[in-house]
Design a protein around this motif. Structure first.
Motif, short mmCIF file in Angstrom:
data_model
loop_
_atom_site.label_atom_id
_atom_site.label_comp_id
_atom_site.label_asym_id
_atom_site.label_seq_id
_atom_site.Cartn_x
_atom_site.Cartn_y
_atom_site.Cartn_z
N TYR A 82 -32.45 15.74 -21.37
CA TYR A 82 -31.84 16.06 -22.66
C TYR A 82 -30.92 14.93 -23.13
O TYR A 82 -31.02 14.47 -24.27
N HIS A 83 -30.04 14.47 -22.25
CA HIS A 83 -29.09 13.43 -22.66
C HIS A 83 -29.76 12.08 -22.84
O HIS A 83 -29.34 11.28 -23.69
N ASP A 84 -30.81 11.80 -22.08
CA ASP A 84 -31.56 10.56 -22.31
C ASP A 84 -32.13 10.55 -23.72
O ASP A 84 -32.12 9.51 -24.40
N ALA A 85 -32.64 11.70 -24.17
CA ALA A 85 -33.20 11.80 -25.52
C ALA A 85 -32.12 11.63 -26.58
O ALA A 85 -32.29 10.89 -27.56
N LYS A 86 -30.98 12.30 -26.39
CA LYS A 86 -29.90 12.20 -27.37
C LYS A 86 -29.29 10.79 -27.38
O LYS A 86 -28.84 10.30 -28.43
N LEU A 130 -14.45 20.18 -20.02
CA LEU A 130 -15.72 19.96 -20.71
C LEU A 130 -15.92 18.48 -21.00
O LEU A 130 -17.03 17.94 -20.82
N TYR A 131 -14.88 17.81 -21.45
CA TYR A 131 -14.94 16.39 -21.76
C TYR A 131 -15.40 15.59 -20.53
O TYR A 131 -16.27 14.73 -20.61
N ILE A 132 -14.81 15.90 -19.38
CA ILE A 132 -15.14 15.17 -18.16
C ILE A 132 -16.54 15.51 -17.67
O ILE A 132 -17.31 14.62 -17.26
N GLN A 133 -16.94 16.78 -17.71
CA GLN A 133 -18.27 17.15 -17.25
C GLN A 133 -19.35 16.51 -18.11
O GLN A 133 -20.38 16.04 -17.59
N GLU A 134 -19.16 16.49 -19.43
CA GLU A 134 -20.14 15.86 -20.31
C GLU A 134 -20.26 14.37 -20.00
O GLU A 134 -21.37 13.81 -19.99
N HIS A 135 -19.14 13.71 -19.72
CA HIS A 135 -19.20 12.29 -19.37
C HIS A 135 -19.96 12.09 -18.06
O HIS A 135 -20.78 11.16 -17.94
N ALA A 136 -19.71 12.92 -17.07
CA ALA A 136 -20.41 12.80 -15.78
C ALA A 136 -21.91 12.98 -15.99
O ALA A 136 -22.73 12.21 -15.46
N ASP A 137 -22.30 14.01 -16.75
CA ASP A 137 -23.72 14.29 -16.97
C ASP A 137 -24.41 13.18 -17.75
O ASP A 137 -25.55 12.80 -17.46
N ILE A 138 -23.73 12.65 -18.76
CA ILE A 138 -24.33 11.67 -19.66
C ILE A 138 -24.43 10.29 -19.01
O ILE A 138 -25.43 9.58 -19.19
N ILE A 139 -23.43 9.91 -18.25
CA ILE A 139 -23.43 8.58 -17.62
C ILE A 139 -24.14 8.62 -16.27
O ILE A 139 -24.64 7.60 -15.79
N GLY A 140 -24.20 9.80 -15.67
CA GLY A 140 -24.89 9.94 -14.38
C GLY A 140 -24.08 9.45 -13.21
O GLY A 140 -24.63 9.09 -12.16
N CYS A 141 -22.76 9.42 -13.37
CA CYS A 141 -21.85 8.96 -12.31
C CYS A 141 -20.87 10.07 -11.95
O CYS A 141 -20.45 10.83 -12.83
N PRO A 142 -20.46 10.14 -10.68
CA PRO A 142 -19.34 11.02 -10.36
C PRO A 142 -18.06 10.48 -10.99
O PRO A 142 -17.90 9.27 -11.17
N ILE A 143 -17.17 11.40 -11.37
CA ILE A 143 -15.89 11.02 -11.96
C ILE A 143 -14.78 11.53 -11.05
O ILE A 143 -14.70 12.73 -10.77
N ILE A 144 -13.94 10.61 -10.58
CA ILE A 144 -12.83 10.96 -9.71
C ILE A 144 -11.57 11.11 -10.55
O ILE A 144 -11.20 10.20 -11.29
#
Length: 451
Positions: free
Chosen positions: A424-428, A359-373
């Motif tokens: 959603y994340h842009d607003a938050k 969950l921690y990694i997926q939230e970071h990917a969604d919020i930053i808009g970058c793939p995470i390797i």
């Protein structure tokens, strides 16, 4: 986590020494100069007794080999050493000693620590070497016996633990690609590290540090002072924590795995479009232990907006989710700030304990808009340390070759393709940024009230 030296850091920064431009414009209370000044001013007996001051990683290497050569990583990143002083004459592991001008002795004298550069800087380091340089004659007989290894086993000059994670996770085959990546070493705190071929001066972000992680690359180092520590704090200080711990133990899962399961169940029960939306009424500024970067404000405080009297496990899960999101918004702020000052980061690499939390990694990917390797090797810090040992043992010609051979990518986590998630994340994120601005306003109001 030690922020006792805030006052000392402020006094050092007021002098505007030239070395400060190479640590984001000012030293942090987490760096060694203000910490040493605090010790001198508060623990004078200990100060007078000390014959050496060392980072933990340098101490371990010294303890193992008896060789007092310091690491370019520790001295540049924490001690204001200017590793690029004669960069034109340096090549990976060519030399052991740097010219004295790597240390700005005037700086140490001006801040009240001139005694540290006496005797050819014996207390803070007479010689400095690239990480992976073979120290002394290897393990001494005493240290070999204590470790259960053979005397003479090669020992490489060290890296700071987070930087070892960076070496253990970065793939170095493509020079252009490596400069578009940022490593997140996620533990008690989080280090955000990116490299470039040219030095980039970024206000509020540590560096540029020459060859402090990967030889002949400039290192930019951002960070958050409390991430894993903050999640622990949020969970452990909630009324539902004992019950949650019992439930997790009965299911043979970690507390965080159970919280993730609770959130999935809540999202299903409430029939919301995506799990992140559970936190729409809860917003967290994660600066509970100050802000390391990019605003570099050790006096910043944490904020939780949207508290209720609910003491249930489900409400704790919401706080946990909102805190993860707050941490991820902080990383987004760092990435955006670095990109605004010359970086072109479009991919993240993550390692450390928190990187094992899906969950921690997926939230970071969604919020930053970058793939995470994520790396193939789960313990990237240990892999980075093994790179140093392999180089010291002459199994590879240098750090670059060892990284090419030993590092490998694993799973890639992509940001959500749902445009509602981004909206959603842009607003938050706007709310996140406003929480700090409000804090500055409140601070100013109270300062005026106390005049």
């Amino acid at each position: 986590m030690d922020h006792r030296a805030v006052d000392q850091a402020d006094r050092i920064n007021a002098r505007n020494s030239p070395v400060l431009q190479y640590c984001g414009g000012g030293v942090s209370p987490e760096m060694q100069a203000p910490k040493l000044l605090w010790v001198k001013e508060n623990l004078q007996e200990s100060w007078s007794m000390a014959c050496r001051w060392m980072d933990l990683s340098d101490w371990l290497a010294y303890r193992a080999t008896g060789d007092d050569t310091r690491s370019l990583c520790t001295t540049v990143c924490k001690w204001t050493y200017l590793g690029h002083a004669h960069m034109g004459q340096w090549r990976e592991l060519d030399s052991r000693d740097m010219e004295a001008c790597g240390w700005d002795e005037v700086f140490w004298e001006e801040i009240g620590l001139g005694d540290l550069v006496e005797g050819n800087r014996a207390k803070i380091g007479r010689s400095v070497a690239f990480p992976g340089h073979a120290l002394g004659s290897g393990l001494t007989p005493t240290s070999a016996k204590e470790l259960g290894l053979l005397p003479g086993t090669p020992v490489g000059t060290s890296l700071i633990d987070a930087h070892a994670g960076g070496v253990g996770v970065m793939e170095i085959s493509d020079e252009e690609a490596i400069c578009r990546r940022m490593v997140l070493v996620c533990g008690t705190s989080t280090c955000h590290m990116a490299v470039s071929k040219n030095k980039l001066f970024i206000p509020g972000v540590w560096g540029p540090f020459w060859s402090a992680m990967i030889p002949e690359y400039w290192l930019t180092e951002g960070g958050q002072s409390a991430t894993g520590a903050l999640l622990d704090y949020i969970v452990e200080n909630h009324a539902a924590a004992p019950l949650l711990a019992n439930h997790a133990a009965s299911q043979s899962v970690s507390i965080f795995e159970l919280l993730n399961k609770i959130l999935l169940s809540m999202a299903h029960e409430q029939n919301i479009p995506f799990l992140s939306a559970l936190s729409q009424d809860t917003h967290v500024l994660p600066d509970f232990h100050g802000n390391r970067s990019p605003v570099a404000d050790p006096k910043s405080k944490g904020v939780i907006c949207g508290l209720t009297l609910d003491t249930s496990e489900k409400y704790l899960a919401l706080l946990y989710l909102a805190t993860i999101q707050g941490i991820a918004y902080g990383t987004r702020h760092i990435v955006e700030h670095c990109n605004a000052h010359g970086h072109k980061i479009d991919t993240l690499l993550a390692c450390g304990g928190l990187a094992k939390n899906s969950l921690y990694i997926q939230e970071h990917a969604d919020i930053i808009g970058c793939p995470i390797i994520l790396p193939r090797e789960n313990e990237s810090v240990l892999l980075g340390a093994s790179v140093l040992g392999a180089v010291a043992a002459k199994k590879f010609s240098g750090i670059h070759d060892a990284m090419k051979s030993m590092n490998a990518a694993g799973k890639v986590v992509h940001p959500s393709s749902d445009p509602r998630v981004k909206k959603y994340h842009d607003a938050k994120y706007k709310i996140f940024r406003s929480l700090y601005e409000q804090q500055l306003s409140h601070r100013s109001t109270m300062a005026q009230a106390l005049q």
